[in-house]
Write a protein that holds these residues in place. Structure first.
Motif, PDB file in Angstrom:
ATOM      1  N   PRO A   1       0.813  -1.214   0.000  1.00 28.15           N
ATOM      2  CA  PRO A   1       0.000   0.000   0.000  1.00 28.15           C
ATOM      3  C   PRO A   1       0.844   1.260   0.000  1.00 28.15           C
TER       4      PRO A   1
ATOM      5  N   ILE B   1      -2.962   2.576  -2.318  1.00 28.00           N
ATOM      6  CA  ILE B   1      -3.480   2.834  -0.979  1.00 28.00           C
ATOM      7  C   ILE B   1      -5.003   2.801  -0.982  1.00 28.00           C
TER       8      ILE B   1
ATOM      9  N   VAL C   1      -6.910   7.222   5.020  1.00 33.48           N
ATOM     10  CA  VAL C   1      -5.622   6.753   5.525  1.00 33.48           C
ATOM     11  C   VAL C   1      -5.849   6.206   6.932  1.00 33.48           C
TER      12      VAL C   1
END
Length: 415
Positions: A22, A28, A228
């Protein structure tokens, strides 16, 4: 009778790259979406292999594939790899770009062609799956409307036709400008055609949703934001005037942003003797970028860096003067997650609900960017307060675990 629990869906996930490791925006997002899906469902991954996405992180493509296979199988998933016909060499890519001029399909579709994947999908019994995730519209070039529309959801990393329109508008070379304008129209036509069959879509931002609905009204488009992994605790030791950019420099919006920074902003910094140091981190910087940076003693090009935590820790702010690109910028979310105030453009903050001077600095012109840097260095703004409010936004809206959980639930509820 099925041996699967009622809530557990059989998911076929078709991807235009191997979503491991990632690192970088595309990887990601997809890795993040998969995180909870792998836990909650039975997943079969069918992935095209893009060697250029693997070689920066592994000694060989084979090692990268072996590690990806080991990782996903440890999560209970099946994974299969397929070569891309047009990714064998740079010559294949250039030839595909040239031949696409004579094709009704855009380059982005022709480039993703894979006889191996097409043949494999022809053998799939779609009755064995409850849900089909296609990770980009361009993958539909090989199998068109062959997938069952009621089970299929198309992911959009960005509104591709808008990105290409922007690129055409900015380009100064007449031939490239013409090529990009044609590509933008072809992408819009192809996407609209496919959307008449596939009605279910997910996008990164409200802006992308609006763009798709403009192409084909009446779509079922859900905003699934980029995210995130929220850091419960970060260490901040900001150094006055230390500015940071992180992003792959072989990605043209990043290349353009850094070129703009070096050509337009850095001369003002030198002229007014502003006490800053700019660290630029990203793989494959062009020689033109390195040459420009070498003119300024306050700019350092680092290339790819394994451990970037210390850079986030020491930076006073993150610079992101993007003038091109689409989707939600994970580089911006990453910086906010570390508590850095971000000085960025409207494009940099697309899909991220920042408030100017409160959770970020939204500036677009050369003068406004320079003024924001000066205010930061001179202490005219409370940079750490802005950074902390940015972190709060990550916790509230852009935490990858929550986003993946929500997407997994939407798969459970999909009928």
């Amino acid at each position: 009778m099925s041996s699967h629990p009622v809530h557990k869906k059989r998911v076929l996930w078709i991807n235009h790259f191997v979503p491991y490791p990632p690192k970088g925006g595309l990887l990601i997002r997809t890795y993040g979406l998969l995180e909870k899906v792998l836990v909650d469902h039975d997943v079969t991954l069918m992935c095209l292999v893009q060697p250029r996405l693997l070689t920066p992180y592994f000694e060989s493509v084979e090692q990268g594939l072996a590690e990806a296979k080991r990782f996903f199988e440890s999560k209970g998933a099946q994974i299969h790899f397929f070569t891309m016909d047009n990714e064998k060499t740079k010559w294949h890519r250039l030839t595909t770009a040239g031949l696409s001029l004579a094709s009704s399909k855009p380059y982005s579709v022709n480039w993703l062609h894979s006889r191996e994947l097409a043949n494999a999908l022809n053998q799939v019994d779609y009755e064995n799956f409850d849900y089909i995730h296609v990770d980009t519209m361009g993958l539909l070039g090989d199998f068109g409307t062959a997938l069952p529309a009621d089970k299929t959801v198309i992911n959009h990393h960005n509104a591709e036709h808008i990105m290409m329109q922007r690129r055409a508008e900015k380009e100064t070379h007449w031939a490239k400008k013409h090529y990009y304008a044609i590509e933008a129209k072809k992408i819009a036509q192809f996407d609209a055609q496919m959307m008449r069959h596939y009605r279910h879509h997910i996008v990164c931002s409200p802006e992308d949703k609006e763009a798709l609905n403009h192409l084909q009204p009446g779509m079922n488009v859900e905003v699934v934001p980029n995210g995130v992994a929220y850091k419960e605790k970060v260490t901040r030791t900001p150094q006055q005037g230390k500015l940071l950019f992180i992003g792959g420099l072989d990605w043209y919006p990043n290349h353009d942003a850094i070129t703009f920074l070096l050509e337009a902003i850095c001369p003002l910094i030198r002229q007014h003797n502003i006490a800053v140091h700019i660290d630029i981190i990203g793989k494959n910087p062009a020689a033109s970028v390195s040459n420009l940076a070498s003119q300024y003693e306050f700019v350092t090009i680092h290339g790819y860096v394994d451990d970037i935590d210390i850079f986030y820790q020491n930076a006073q702010a993150f610079l992101c003067p993007l003038r091109d690109g689409g989707g939600t910028k994970l580089k911006v979310l990453d910086a906010m997650n570390y508590g850095l105030p971000v000085i960025g453009s409207d494009i940099a903050f697309e899909g991220i609900s920042v408030t100017h001077m409160e959770s970020g600095f939204v500036v677009n012109s050369t003068e406004a960017i320079f003024a924001a840097i000066c205010d930061l260095v001179d202490g005219n703004v409370d940079a750490e307060s802005v950074g902390q409010k940015g972190r709060q936004l990550i916790a509230q809206k852009y935490d990858a675990k929550t986003i993946s959980q929500n997407y997994s639930c939407s798969i459970k509820e999909h009928n």
